[in-house]
Design a protein around this motif. Structure first.
Motif, PDB file in Angstrom:
ATOM      1  N   GLY A   1      -4.478 -15.829  36.184  1.00 55.43           N
ATOM      2  CA  GLY A   1      -4.344 -17.275  36.042  1.00 55.43           C
ATOM      3  C   GLY A   1      -4.244 -17.714  34.594  1.00 55.43           C
ATOM      4  O   GLY A   1      -4.493 -16.946  33.654  1.00 55.43           O
ATOM      5  N   PHE A   2      -3.903 -18.988  34.420  1.00 57.44           N
ATOM      6  CA  PHE A   2      -3.779 -19.576  33.086  1.00 57.44           C
ATOM      7  C   PHE A   2      -5.020 -20.358  32.681  1.00 57.44           C
ATOM      8  O   PHE A   2      -5.165 -20.731  31.517  1.00 57.44           O
ATOM      9  CB  PHE A   2      -2.571 -20.518  33.035  1.00 57.44           C
ATOM     10  CG  PHE A   2      -1.241 -19.825  33.128  1.00 57.44           C
ATOM     11  CD1 PHE A   2      -0.622 -19.318  31.990  1.00 57.44           C
ATOM     12  CD2 PHE A   2      -0.608 -19.681  34.348  1.00 57.44           C
ATOM     13  CE1 PHE A   2       0.606 -18.685  32.061  1.00 57.44           C
ATOM     14  CE2 PHE A   2       0.623 -19.041  34.436  1.00 57.44           C
ATOM     15  CZ  PHE A   2       1.234 -18.541  33.289  1.00 57.44           C
ATOM     16  N   GLY A   3      -5.877 -20.664  33.650  1.00 60.85           N
ATOM     17  CA  GLY A   3      -7.031 -21.500  33.342  1.00 60.85           C
ATOM     18  C   GLY A   3      -6.763 -22.967  33.602  1.00 60.85           C
ATOM     19  O   GLY A   3      -7.179 -23.828  32.813  1.00 60.85           O
ATOM     20  N   GLY A   4      -6.051 -23.265  34.702  1.00 57.96           N
ATOM     21  CA  GLY A   4      -5.793 -24.647  35.079  1.00 57.96           C
ATOM     22  C   GLY A   4      -4.652 -25.269  34.294  1.00 57.96           C
ATOM     23  O   GLY A   4      -3.929 -24.608  33.550  1.00 57.96           O
ATOM     24  N   THR A   5      -4.524 -26.589  34.450  1.00 58.85           N
ATOM     25  CA  THR A   5      -3.424 -27.317  33.814  1.00 58.85           C
ATOM     26  C   THR A   5      -3.448 -27.183  32.291  1.00 58.85           C
ATOM     27  O   THR A   5      -2.421 -26.902  31.660  1.00 58.85           O
ATOM     28  CB  THR A   5      -3.503 -28.803  34.203  1.00 58.85           C
ATOM     29  OG1 THR A   5      -3.329 -28.936  35.616  1.00 58.85           O
ATOM     30  CG2 THR A   5      -2.403 -29.589  33.499  1.00 58.85           C
ATOM     31  N   ASP A   6      -4.630 -27.361  31.678  1.00 56.11           N
ATOM     32  CA  ASP A   6      -4.719 -27.298  30.218  1.00 56.11           C
ATOM     33  C   ASP A   6      -4.379 -25.907  29.702  1.00 56.11           C
ATOM     34  O   ASP A   6      -3.699 -25.762  28.677  1.00 56.11           O
ATOM     35  CB  ASP A   6      -6.117 -27.698  29.758  1.00 56.11           C
ATOM     36  CG  ASP A   6      -6.412 -29.174  29.988  1.00 56.11           C
ATOM     37  OD1 ASP A   6      -5.442 -29.939  30.185  1.00 56.11           O
ATOM     38  OD2 ASP A   6      -7.599 -29.551  29.988  1.00 56.11           O
ATOM     39  N   GLY A   7      -4.844 -24.884  30.418  1.00 57.40           N
ATOM     40  CA  GLY A   7      -4.546 -23.521  30.000  1.00 57.40           C
ATOM     41  C   GLY A   7      -3.064 -23.206  30.075  1.00 57.40           C
ATOM     42  O   GLY A   7      -2.510 -22.556  29.185  1.00 57.40           O
TER      43      GLY A   7
ATOM     44  N   ASP B   1      -1.295 -25.035  27.230  1.00 50.93           N
ATOM     45  CA  ASP B   1      -1.493 -24.321  25.968  1.00 50.93           C
ATOM     46  C   ASP B   1      -0.594 -23.098  25.890  1.00 50.93           C
ATOM     47  O   ASP B   1      -0.031 -22.788  24.828  1.00 50.93           O
ATOM     48  CB  ASP B   1      -2.960 -23.896  25.823  1.00 50.93           C
ATOM     49  CG  ASP B   1      -3.897 -25.067  25.586  1.00 50.93           C
ATOM     50  OD1 ASP B   1      -3.408 -26.160  25.211  1.00 50.93           O
ATOM     51  OD2 ASP B   1      -5.121 -24.897  25.789  1.00 50.93           O
ATOM     52  N   TRP B   2      -0.459 -22.385  27.019  1.00 54.22           N
ATOM     53  CA  TRP B   2       0.377 -21.174  27.046  1.00 54.22           C
ATOM     54  C   TRP B   2       1.853 -21.534  26.826  1.00 54.22           C
ATOM     55  O   TRP B   2       2.568 -20.841  26.097  1.00 54.22           O
ATOM     56  CB  TRP B   2       0.198 -20.449  28.376  1.00 54.22           C
ATOM     57  CG  TRP B   2       0.662 -19.021  28.364  1.00 54.22           C
ATOM     58  CD1 TRP B   2      -0.080 -17.915  28.060  1.00 54.22           C
ATOM     59  CD2 TRP B   2       1.976 -18.550  28.682  1.00 54.22           C
ATOM     60  NE1 TRP B   2       0.686 -16.781  28.172  1.00 54.22           N
ATOM     61  CE2 TRP B   2       1.955 -17.137  28.543  1.00 54.22           C
ATOM     62  CE3 TRP B   2       3.161 -19.167  29.067  1.00 54.22           C
ATOM     63  CZ2 TRP B   2       3.071 -16.336  28.776  1.00 54.22           C
ATOM     64  CZ3 TRP B   2       4.285 -18.370  29.302  1.00 54.22           C
ATOM     65  CH2 TRP B   2       4.241 -16.983  29.160  1.00 54.22           C
TER      66      TRP B   2
ATOM     67  N   ASN C   1      -0.548 -27.749  39.041  1.00 49.57           N
ATOM     68  CA  ASN C   1      -0.811 -27.434  37.641  1.00 49.57           C
ATOM     69  C   ASN C   1       0.489 -27.327  36.846  1.00 49.57           C
ATOM     70  O   ASN C   1       0.567 -27.779  35.696  1.00 49.57           O
ATOM     71  CB  ASN C   1      -1.580 -26.117  37.537  1.00 49.57           C
ATOM     72  CG  ASN C   1      -3.010 -26.228  38.023  1.00 49.57           C
ATOM     73  OD1 ASN C   1      -3.544 -27.324  38.176  1.00 49.57           O
ATOM     74  ND2 ASN C   1      -3.638 -25.094  38.267  1.00 49.57           N
TER      75      ASN C   1
END
Length: 268
Positions: free
Chosen positions: A68-74, A77-78, A101
């Protein structure tokens, strides 16, 4: 164990970067088509991202990241850190959280987003389909339709049926399911594509009298619907969640390629 991510490649200074949110047959086909289109030419970096929920995923062509990316914020950021120029959401039609997301992260970063969604299934004469909005609604309807259930909603969906006593479930999934589970349960570990003869055999050998599935669409898992129709069995079909508002949709890989060409990401 989750397979390790490959080494981080160097993006060409003047290159473009496409992120495919994958895990589906169409996502792999898109990655393969892009690999063929590019044919080793520099200028476009393609990254396929997999959620990592399957122990041994079928990896697409090209660069792959898993997890995963860590949700919308993650994810946002990616997208910024990796200088992503466009995102194709080719996740499963029922991956509503990831699609949400993706839409929010694309809006926050200004990165163009396109959803790749194969069409859902359409009933034909002889089908006895019962459409419901959720797995919970499917569980509520089941006792009125049958006692021996073929459940093909994925291992994470089996918990919705754990409270049903008096029904015998045959659940098919790629990986073993985890509790809570129905008391009377047989598990078939298998993955598509499935054949019509194979689906006929499953329904007969397990004396199935009702089928539960999600409206995933596509040919790989459709033979169970034909087999159910032939045997006169009811099918409880869970409708797809809607895509986030405003996200454009393509129904096929060729349509995605045409749109990417229109954005200047590839040449056709």
């Amino acid at each position: 164990m989750t397979p390790p991510a490959p080494p981080h490649p160097v993006t060409p200074p003047d290159g473009r970067h496409l992120l495919i949110l994958g895990g589906t047959t169409e996502a792999r086909a898109l990655a393969a088509a892009l690999a063929t289109t590019l044919d080793g030419r520099p200028g476009l970096r393609v990254t396929s991202s997999l959620a990592g929920r399957v122990a041994r995923p079928r990896l697409p062509a090209g660069e792959v990241r898993i997890g995963g990316f860590g949700g919308t914020d993650g994810l946002a950021d990616w997208l910024r850190a990796e200088r992503v120029d466009a995102v194709v959401d080719a996740t499963h039609p029922f991956a509503a959280v990831m699609s949400g997301n993706a839409a929010a992260a694309a809006a926050a970063t200004g990165v163009p987003l396109l959803a790749l969604r194969r069409p859902g299934w359409t009933a034909v004469p002889g089908d006895d389909w019962h459409r419901v909005p959720s797995l919970d609604a499917a569980a509520a309807l089941l006792p009125a339709l049958g006692r021996r259930v073929l459940l093909t909603s994925g291992r994470q969906g089996i918990a919705a049926f754990a409270h049903l006593d008096g029904l015998h479930f045959v659940a098919r999934s790629v990986d073993p399911p985890e509790p809570p589970l129905p008391a009377a349960l047989d598990v078939l570990l298998d993955r598509g594509p499935f054949t019509l003869d194979g689906e006929r055999a499953v329904l007969r050998e397990h004396r199935i009298d009702v089928v539960v599935t999600k409206d995933s669409g596509g040919a790989a898992t459709a033979p169970k619907l034909t087999a159910a129709r032939e045997l006169g069995l009811p099918v409880v079909l869970v409708d797809r969640p809607p895509l986030p508002a405003g996200v454009p949709v393509a129904a096929s890989v060729p349509e995605v390629l045409e749109r990417l060409a229109a954005q200047g990401l590839i040449s056709r």
